[in-house]
Write a protein that holds these residues in place. Structure first.
Motif, PDB file in Angstrom:
ATOM      1  N   ILE A 140       0.651  16.911   2.497  1.00  0.00           N
ATOM      2  CA  ILE A 140       1.908  17.744   3.021  1.00  0.00           C
ATOM      3  C   ILE A 140       2.010  18.931   2.170  1.00  0.00           C
ATOM      4  O   ILE A 140       2.002  20.164   2.602  1.00  0.00           O
ATOM      5  N   ARG A 141       1.565  18.897   0.812  1.00  0.00           N
ATOM      6  CA  ARG A 141       1.231  20.279  -0.049  1.00  0.00           C
ATOM      7  C   ARG A 141       0.224  21.190   0.628  1.00  0.00           C
ATOM      8  O   ARG A 141       0.367  22.299   0.636  1.00  0.00           O
ATOM      9  N   GLU A 142      -0.893  20.471   1.132  1.00  0.00           N
ATOM     10  CA  GLU A 142      -1.854  21.335   1.657  1.00  0.00           C
ATOM     11  C   GLU A 142      -1.812  21.649   3.073  1.00  0.00           C
ATOM     12  O   GLU A 142      -2.396  22.339   3.667  1.00  0.00           O
ATOM     13  N   LYS A 143      -0.495  21.327   3.456  1.00  0.00           N
ATOM     14  CA  LYS A 143      -0.197  21.579   5.016  1.00  0.00           C
ATOM     15  C   LYS A 143      -1.082  21.379   6.059  1.00  0.00           C
ATOM     16  O   LYS A 143      -1.430  21.764   7.083  1.00  0.00           O
ATOM     17  N   LYS A 144      -1.735  19.973   5.604  1.00  0.00           N
ATOM     18  CA  LYS A 144      -2.683  19.389   6.723  1.00  0.00           C
ATOM     19  C   LYS A 144      -1.770  18.212   7.175  1.00  0.00           C
ATOM     20  O   LYS A 144      -2.318  17.829   8.429  1.00  0.00           O
ATOM     21  N   LEU A 145      -0.699  17.784   6.654  1.00  0.00           N
ATOM     22  CA  LEU A 145       0.051  16.833   7.529  1.00  0.00           C
ATOM     23  C   LEU A 145       1.341  17.420   7.702  1.00  0.00           C
ATOM     24  O   LEU A 145       1.910  17.860   6.703  1.00  0.00           O
ATOM     25  N   LEU A 146       1.709  17.706   8.987  1.00  0.00           N
ATOM     26  CA  LEU A 146       3.122  18.391   9.319  1.00  0.00           C
ATOM     27  C   LEU A 146       3.960  17.572   9.988  1.00  0.00           C
ATOM     28  O   LEU A 146       3.396  16.473  10.489  1.00  0.00           O
ATOM     29  N   PHE A 147       5.240  18.025  10.024  1.00  0.00           N
ATOM     30  CA  PHE A 147       6.305  16.981  10.621  1.00  0.00           C
ATOM     31  C   PHE A 147       7.124  18.170  11.434  1.00  0.00           C
ATOM     32  O   PHE A 147       7.265  19.310  10.738  1.00  0.00           O
ATOM     33  N   LYS A 161       0.701  -1.069   0.054  1.00  0.00           N
ATOM     34  CA  LYS A 161       0.064  -0.139  -0.105  1.00  0.00           C
ATOM     35  C   LYS A 161       0.860   1.215   0.026  1.00  0.00           C
ATOM     36  O   LYS A 161       0.333   2.231  -0.081  1.00  0.00           O
ATOM     37  N   VAL A 162       2.229   1.227   0.116  1.00  0.00           N
ATOM     38  CA  VAL A 162       2.974   2.175  -0.052  1.00  0.00           C
ATOM     39  C   VAL A 162       2.776   3.272  -1.128  1.00  0.00           C
ATOM     40  O   VAL A 162       2.520   4.592  -0.731  1.00  0.00           O
ATOM     41  N   PRO A 163       2.751   2.792  -2.410  1.00  0.00           N
ATOM     42  CA  PRO A 163       2.483   3.624  -3.420  1.00  0.00           C
ATOM     43  C   PRO A 163       1.111   4.822  -3.064  1.00  0.00           C
ATOM     44  O   PRO A 163       1.249   5.888  -3.340  1.00  0.00           O
ATOM     45  N   GLU A 164      -0.095   4.039  -2.769  1.00  0.00           N
ATOM     46  CA  GLU A 164      -1.194   4.593  -2.468  1.00  0.00           C
ATOM     47  C   GLU A 164      -1.234   5.569  -1.229  1.00  0.00           C
ATOM     48  O   GLU A 164      -1.601   6.621  -1.467  1.00  0.00           O
ATOM     49  N   TYR A 165      -0.286   5.267  -0.242  1.00  0.00           N
ATOM     50  CA  TYR A 165      -0.154   5.919   0.940  1.00  0.00           C
ATOM     51  C   TYR A 165       0.551   7.323   0.380  1.00  0.00           C
ATOM     52  O   TYR A 165       0.461   8.435   0.905  1.00  0.00           O
ATOM     53  N   LEU A 166       1.817   7.204  -0.345  1.00  0.00           N
ATOM     54  CA  LEU A 166       2.582   8.132  -0.658  1.00  0.00           C
ATOM     55  C   LEU A 166       1.586   9.328  -1.530  1.00  0.00           C
ATOM     56  O   LEU A 166       1.873  10.275  -1.293  1.00  0.00           O
ATOM     57  N   GLU A 167       0.998   8.817  -2.413  1.00  0.00           N
ATOM     58  CA  GLU A 167      -0.115   9.641  -3.118  1.00  0.00           C
ATOM     59  C   GLU A 167      -0.823  10.627  -2.340  1.00  0.00           C
ATOM     60  O   GLU A 167      -0.841  11.669  -2.553  1.00  0.00           O
ATOM     61  N   PHE A 168      -1.494   9.688  -1.326  1.00  0.00           N
ATOM     62  CA  PHE A 168      -2.271  10.333  -0.303  1.00  0.00           C
ATOM     63  C   PHE A 168      -1.763  11.313   0.499  1.00  0.00           C
ATOM     64  O   PHE A 168      -1.954  12.736   0.812  1.00  0.00           O
ATOM     65  N   ALA A 169      -0.380  10.894   1.396  1.00  0.00           N
ATOM     66  CA  ALA A 169       0.418  11.846   2.143  1.00  0.00           C
ATOM     67  C   ALA A 169       1.104  12.968   1.767  1.00  0.00           C
ATOM     68  O   ALA A 169       0.987  14.178   2.126  1.00  0.00           O
ATOM     69  N   ILE A 170       1.544  12.935   0.436  1.00  0.00           N
ATOM     70  CA  ILE A 170       2.184  13.993  -0.250  1.00  0.00           C
ATOM     71  C   ILE A 170       1.132  15.012  -0.625  1.00  0.00           C
ATOM     72  O   ILE A 170       1.494  16.180  -0.292  1.00  0.00           O
ATOM     73  N   GLN A 171      -0.007  14.800  -0.968  1.00  0.00           N
ATOM     74  CA  GLN A 171      -1.255  15.572  -1.246  1.00  0.00           C
ATOM     75  C   GLN A 171      -1.185  16.337   0.162  1.00  0.00           C
ATOM     76  O   GLN A 171      -1.553  17.516   0.112  1.00  0.00           O
TER      77      GLN A 171
END
Length: 168
Positions: A127-134, A115-125
């Motif tokens: 991050i771009r929207e600044k909804k996932l921060l680190f 599921k990594v490719p599906e997760y990366l697509e989801f997470a990168i989006q």
């Protein structure tokens, strides 16, 4: 529903022990006496724990088992406190699995590698929207690497510790 993600509680107690002005609540990655654990768990989870994400093991898991609610669930992904021990600590409260009708299940990231490719697509989006921060704690220059490394074990860093060797 009380959900106990041990790293959050550990972080809070680490903050209480090491940086009382920066953080807010309790339970540390050091061996606490039974009475200290009891007080911390009662204070933070007065109604018990329904869901627990286990990645510490040892004394922490032993204490959590006592505070689980009936039909609680425990997801196990690691036991970091046990990895380097010559003789791992035993868990003494496993009987709680029966008396409290708990469900405890281990899992590995290997189970979800597909599921990594599906997760990366989801997470990168996100991050771009600044909804996932680190959070990164950056120590500048190689000269500060040793103290930054030691700081990890004393609760001085926040987030991922990075040593910035150069700005080029």
């Amino acid at each position: 529903m009380e959900i106990f993600l041990d790293m959050q509680i550990l972080w809070n107690l680490r903050c209480q022990l090491h940086r009382p002005l920066m953080c807010g609540s309790p339970i540390a990655m050091k061996k606490l006496s039974s009475s200290e654990n009891e007080g911390s768990f009662q204070r933070h989870f007065p109604r018990g724990i329904d869901i627990y994400f286990e990645n510490v093991g040892g004394n922490m898991l032993d204490e959590v088992l006592l505070h689980m609610n009936l039909y609680g669930r425990i997801a196990v992904s690691g036991m970091i406190s046990q990895y380097n021990l010559k003789k791992p600590d035993g868990i003494h409260n496993l009987f709680c699995l029966i008396t409290k009708r708990l469900r405890m299940e281990g899992f590995s990231e290997l189970d979800f590698r597909h599921k990594v490719p599906e997760y990366l697509e989801f997470a990168i989006q996100l991050i771009r929207e600044k909804k996932l921060l680190f959070v990164e704690d950056i120590a500048e220059s190689l000269e500060n690497a040793a103290s930054a490394f030691v700081g990890i074990y004393h609760g001085r860093n926040v987030g991922k510790q990075i040593i910035q060797v150069s700005t080029d």
